[in-house]
Scaffold this motif. Structure first.
Motif, PDB file in Angstrom:
ATOM      1  N   LEU A  61     -70.627  77.734  71.981  1.00 25.36           N
ATOM      2  CA  LEU A  61     -70.474  78.722  73.045  1.00 25.36           C
ATOM      3  C   LEU A  61     -69.082  79.336  73.026  1.00 25.36           C
ATOM      4  O   LEU A  61     -68.101  78.666  72.685  1.00 25.36           O
ATOM      5  CB  LEU A  61     -70.690  78.077  74.418  1.00 25.36           C
ATOM      6  N   PHE A  62     -69.013  80.619  73.396  1.00 18.58           N
ATOM      7  CA  PHE A  62     -67.731  81.211  73.770  1.00 18.58           C
ATOM      8  C   PHE A  62     -67.531  80.831  75.226  1.00 18.58           C
ATOM      9  O   PHE A  62     -68.161  81.395  76.130  1.00 18.58           O
ATOM     10  CB  PHE A  62     -67.755  82.728  73.577  1.00 18.58           C
ATOM     11  N   ASN A  63     -66.684  79.846  75.468  1.00 17.08           N
ATOM     12  CA  ASN A  63     -66.590  79.237  76.795  1.00 17.08           C
ATOM     13  C   ASN A  63     -65.341  79.614  77.576  1.00 17.08           C
ATOM     14  O   ASN A  63     -65.132  79.126  78.689  1.00 17.08           O
ATOM     15  CB  ASN A  63     -66.691  77.715  76.682  1.00 17.08           C
ATOM     16  N   ARG A  64     -64.505  80.447  77.003  1.00 18.65           N
ATOM     17  CA  ARG A  64     -63.312  80.945  77.723  1.00 18.65           C
ATOM     18  C   ARG A  64     -63.117  82.399  77.331  1.00 18.65           C
ATOM     19  O   ARG A  64     -62.791  82.708  76.188  1.00 18.65           O
ATOM     20  CB  ARG A  64     -62.083  80.116  77.363  1.00 18.65           C
ATOM     21  N   VAL A  71     -61.155  85.770  73.355  1.00 22.01           N
ATOM     22  CA  VAL A  71     -62.501  85.220  73.473  1.00 22.01           C
ATOM     23  C   VAL A  71     -62.467  83.913  72.691  1.00 22.01           C
ATOM     24  O   VAL A  71     -62.281  83.914  71.478  1.00 22.01           O
ATOM     25  CB  VAL A  71     -63.563  86.181  72.892  1.00 22.01           C
ATOM     26  N   GLN A  72     -62.623  82.802  73.399  1.00 17.47           N
ATOM     27  CA  GLN A  72     -62.435  81.480  72.796  1.00 17.47           C
ATOM     28  C   GLN A  72     -63.734  80.700  72.781  1.00 17.47           C
ATOM     29  O   GLN A  72     -64.540  80.779  73.718  1.00 17.47           O
ATOM     30  CB  GLN A  72     -61.387  80.712  73.598  1.00 17.47           C
ATOM     31  N   GLY A  73     -63.957  79.935  71.704  1.00 14.58           N
ATOM     32  CA  GLY A  73     -65.191  79.175  71.605  1.00 14.58           C
ATOM     33  C   GLY A  73     -65.028  77.862  70.874  1.00 14.58           C
ATOM     34  O   GLY A  73     -63.956  77.541  70.357  1.00 14.58           O
ATOM     35  N   SER A 189     -65.623  90.269  75.921  1.00 15.44           N
ATOM     36  CA  SER A 189     -64.388  90.048  76.674  1.00 15.44           C
ATOM     37  C   SER A 189     -64.433  90.645  78.070  1.00 15.44           C
ATOM     38  O   SER A 189     -63.625  90.279  78.931  1.00 15.44           O
ATOM     39  CB  SER A 189     -63.188  90.627  75.914  1.00 15.44           C
ATOM     40  N   LYS A 190     -65.368  91.544  78.302  1.00 17.27           N
ATOM     41  CA  LYS A 190     -65.468  92.208  79.608  1.00 17.27           C
ATOM     42  C   LYS A 190     -66.541  91.597  80.507  1.00 17.27           C
ATOM     43  O   LYS A 190     -66.793  92.089  81.612  1.00 17.27           O
ATOM     44  CB  LYS A 190     -65.750  93.703  79.403  1.00 17.27           C
TER      45      LYS A 190
END
Length: 212
Positions: A61-64, A71-73, A189-190
């Motif tokens: 998952l991209f969770n942050r 965009v962090q995963g 990101s949005k």
């Protein structure tokens, strides 16, 4: 446990001449994009390639997600902290940082997450993409003075023309960049998020190696 084995192999096995231009495709619930891995950061490149081949990022998952930032995963900071809570520090496995002036935090850069360890070593299974913001001359001058670094001519020109997150340079390892489909990351990101920057609707991804 598999990831820890890969880490020791990457650190202690003699370096080889890796093939040029390893490319990945990220398939997400909001579309796909392509990434080129850098040869300048071989250990991080091989870490993610091994992870893909061994399904480390399966159902990831991209969770942050933070607009104008990253965009962090992959493995979340909280999960890593919980897993390591009762482990001695020498068992908090990390990959040593790989810094190179040719790679930096421009828009679309692929980086490795980390905690506040003084070696600036990377988590094994956490990645992020830069979806930063515009950068001014004053921004770079201030960062240079504050961190005691010097941006190259190429870095300055790229930051001015494309933007990014120069304040992260020299602190987090960058080991690739988006080569196609950056608009997908911008869309992600949005997305609306909660108080912990997690998307309200889960954003899953899978990674495959591609040959072009």
């Amino acid at each position: 446990m598999k990831s820890y084995l890969y880490l020791f192999i990457l650190i202690f096995v003699p370096m080889q001449f890796w093939a040029q231009s390893n490319k990945l495709q990220f398939k997400t619930t909001h579309g796909s994009f392509k990434v080129m891995l850098y040869d300048f950061t071989p250990k991080h490149k091989e870490l993610i390639l091994d992870a893909i081949r061994n399904d480390v990022y399966k159902n990831a998952l991209f969770n942050r997600v933070i607009e104008n930032f990253v965009v962090q995963g992959g493995e979340h900071d909280d999960d890593i902290a919980l897993r390591e809570k009762d482990l001695p520090t020498n068992e908090h496995y990390r990959l040593p940082a790989e810094f190179d002036s040719r790679v930096f935090h421009k828009m679309g850069a692929l980086g490795a997450g980390r905690d506040d360890n003084p070696q600036k070593a990377s988590f094994l299974n956490q990645i992020y993409f830069v979806v930063g913001k515009s950068v001014s001359v004053d921004d770079l001058d201030t960062i240079e003075q504050k961190k005691g670094i010097k941006f190259t001519k190429e870095q300055r020109e790229t930051y001015f023309s494309k933007g990014g997150l120069p304040r992260l340079d020299g602190d987090y390892t960058v080991f690739g960049e988006v080569s196609e489909g950056f608009d997908v990351l911008l869309k992600i990101s949005k997305l609306k998020t909660n108080e912990k920057d997690a998307p309200l609707q889960p954003v899953s991804f899978e990674i495959i190696e591609i040959n072009e």
